[in-house]
Scaffold this active site. Structure first.
Site, PDB file in Angstrom:
ATOM      1  N   SER A 182     -15.375   6.646  26.732  1.00  0.00           N
ATOM      2  CA  SER A 182     -16.452   6.096  25.914  1.00  0.00           C
ATOM      3  C   SER A 182     -17.621   5.568  26.734  1.00  0.00           C
ATOM      4  CB  SER A 182     -15.921   4.956  25.023  1.00  0.00           C
ATOM      5  OG  SER A 182     -15.009   5.450  24.059  1.00  0.00           O
ATOM      6  N   GLU A 191     -10.184  -6.280  31.331  1.00  0.00           N
ATOM      7  CA  GLU A 191     -11.562  -6.487  31.793  1.00  0.00           C
ATOM      8  C   GLU A 191     -11.661  -7.580  32.864  1.00  0.00           C
ATOM      9  OE1 GLU A 191     -12.286  -4.242  28.022  1.00  0.00           O
ATOM     10  OE2 GLU A 191     -10.916  -5.867  28.616  1.00  0.00           O
ATOM     11  N   ARG A 236     -24.736   3.854  22.920  1.00  0.00           N
ATOM     12  CA  ARG A 236     -23.864   4.913  22.405  1.00  0.00           C
ATOM     13  C   ARG A 236     -24.712   5.998  21.741  1.00  0.00           C
ATOM     14  NH1 ARG A 236     -21.499   6.279  17.335  1.00  0.00           N
ATOM     15  NH2 ARG A 236     -19.410   7.158  17.510  1.00  0.00           N
ATOM     16  N   ARG A 254     -25.694   5.995  28.059  1.00  0.00           N
ATOM     17  CA  ARG A 254     -24.365   6.079  28.697  1.00  0.00           C
ATOM     18  C   ARG A 254     -24.157   7.475  29.276  1.00  0.00           C
ATOM     19  NH1 ARG A 254     -19.647   6.882  24.033  1.00  0.00           N
ATOM     20  NH2 ARG A 254     -20.843   8.246  22.682  1.00  0.00           N
ATOM     21  N   ASP A 289     -17.603   0.728  13.856  1.00  0.00           N
ATOM     22  CA  ASP A 289     -16.590  -0.194  14.361  1.00  0.00           C
ATOM     23  C   ASP A 289     -16.785  -1.609  13.833  1.00  0.00           C
ATOM     24  OD1 ASP A 289     -15.041   1.573  15.746  1.00  0.00           O
ATOM     25  OD2 ASP A 289     -16.061   1.295  17.644  1.00  0.00           O
ATOM     26  N   PHE A 322     -17.224  -6.817  25.304  1.00  0.00           N
ATOM     27  CA  PHE A 322     -16.109  -7.312  26.114  1.00  0.00           C
ATOM     28  C   PHE A 322     -16.568  -7.965  27.419  1.00  0.00           C
ATOM     29  CE2 PHE A 322     -13.876  -3.614  23.886  1.00  0.00           C
ATOM     30  CZ  PHE A 322     -13.517  -4.422  22.810  1.00  0.00           C
ATOM     31  N   HIS A 355     -22.235   0.713  24.508  1.00  0.00           N
ATOM     32  CA  HIS A 355     -22.175   0.270  23.122  1.00  0.00           C
ATOM     33  C   HIS A 355     -22.870  -1.091  23.014  1.00  0.00           C
ATOM     34  CE1 HIS A 355     -19.271   3.445  23.426  1.00  0.00           C
ATOM     35  NE2 HIS A 355     -18.992   3.423  22.122  1.00  0.00           N
TER      36      HIS A 355
END
Length: 311
Positions: free
Chosen positions: A32, A59, A168, A5, A117, A85, A109
């Site tokens: 993020s 989204e 991540r 990322r 998480d 997502f 992620h």
């Protein structure tokens, strides 16, 4: 070592100096997913001069708007969220593919390596679901070099939308220099060989390529020689010539795959061998701990491979 990322953010920072047709954005996760750089200026109700949209936690709306930008302008839209997502984006992703639009979905992620998480944020079945969509390239790079090459693929494919599935966690580089040819453009390629005559092939994507390399070196200590294949994009690989696919897959009888998600999309490549995967929802733990919990570490994978090839 660098998370993909972050590699993506560095690429965007470089290309935005040269290219002003990119319109970025994020569904309230810019900090993020690293889609917003210092060169971005916000588009808002008072000014349309910018090149970045804050979509909010929307989204599906973000993806629909990106389709509109691709259809009705010369802009190249990209938007970021977490890979989990992608389910909210699915109808619009499908439309991107049906309409043959160059829409770029930056989804970070991308595995259980996202930290504490827990299973609500950990994608298990998402990569399989996305790979099942016709005319969609799911790109999962393994390091900084592959990230740049995957962005290059996404930008050049004018009739195919792309998913960039990014990590991540930090990853070790699997290649130390660029080549004139974009190796990711073949969909899969050899990154390591521990001997001229190999007994097995280990395939992986993204963060698990590092694990495949570590496993290959570990097996070589016991004179079990192998090659490691990085497969950043199954869709592109599947469109290669039979000769190239045979070169990648059929040099050895035993083929193994490693990916921190469902194994369904890897089954077509394995006639004799195993997939090291996750077939249940994840747990809440630091990423190294959770990889160990699911048996995705060098020692456990090496042991299972040795046991399998002795049978």
């Amino acid at each position: 070592t660098l998370a993909t990322r972050k590699s993506s953010e560095q690429f965007l920072s470089a290309i935005l100096k040269e290219k002003n047709t990119l319109i970025g954005g994020s569904a309230d996760l810019a900090g993020s997913n690293n889609t917003k750089t210092k060169l971005h200026k916000i588009i808002n109700s008072n000014s349309f001069e910018g090149n970045y949209i804050h979509y909010g936690v929307r989204e599906h709306a973000m993806s629909g708007i990106m389709n509109g930008l691709a259809l009705h302008s010369n802009f190249i839209p990209f938007g970021g969220t977490f890979l989990i997502f992608s389910d909210y984006c699915k109808p619009s992703i499908r439309l991107s593919a049906i309409m043959k639009q160059r829409v770029i979905y930056v989804m970070t992620h991308d595995s259980i390596g996202l930290g504490e998480d827990g299973p609500t944020h950990q994608p298990i079945e998402q990569l399989v679901g996305l790979r099942s969509i016709p005319n969609l390239n799911v790109l999962r790079p393994a390091d900084q070099t592959e990230t740049i090459e995957c962005w290059d693929i996404a930008l050049k494919n004018k009739k195919t939308p792309s998913i960039l599935a990014l990590t991540r966690q930090n990853l070790k580089p699997i290649r130390n220099k660029f080549t004139k040819k974009n190796k990711c453009s073949m969909g899969a390629y050899e990154v390591l060989r521990t001997g001229k005559k190999i007994k097995l092939t280990i395939m992986a994507s993204g963060s698990e390529v590092n694990l495949a390399i570590e496993t290959s070196h570990n097996l070589a200590k016991e004179k079990i020689y192998s090659k490691v294949i990085s497969m950043p994009c199954q869709e592109i690989f599947d469109n290669q010539s039979s000769a190239y696919k045979n070169k990648i897959l059929k040099e050895s009888k035993n083929v193994f795959a490693i990916e921190a998600g469902s194994k369904m999309s890897w089954a077509k490549y394995i006639i004799k061998g195993l997939s090291f995967s996750i077939e249940e929802f994840g747990k809440s733990a630091p990423y190294k701990t959770i990889y160990d919990h699911f048996g995705l570490n060098c020692e456990k994978i090496s042991k299972k491979i040795k046991s399998y090839i002795k049978e």
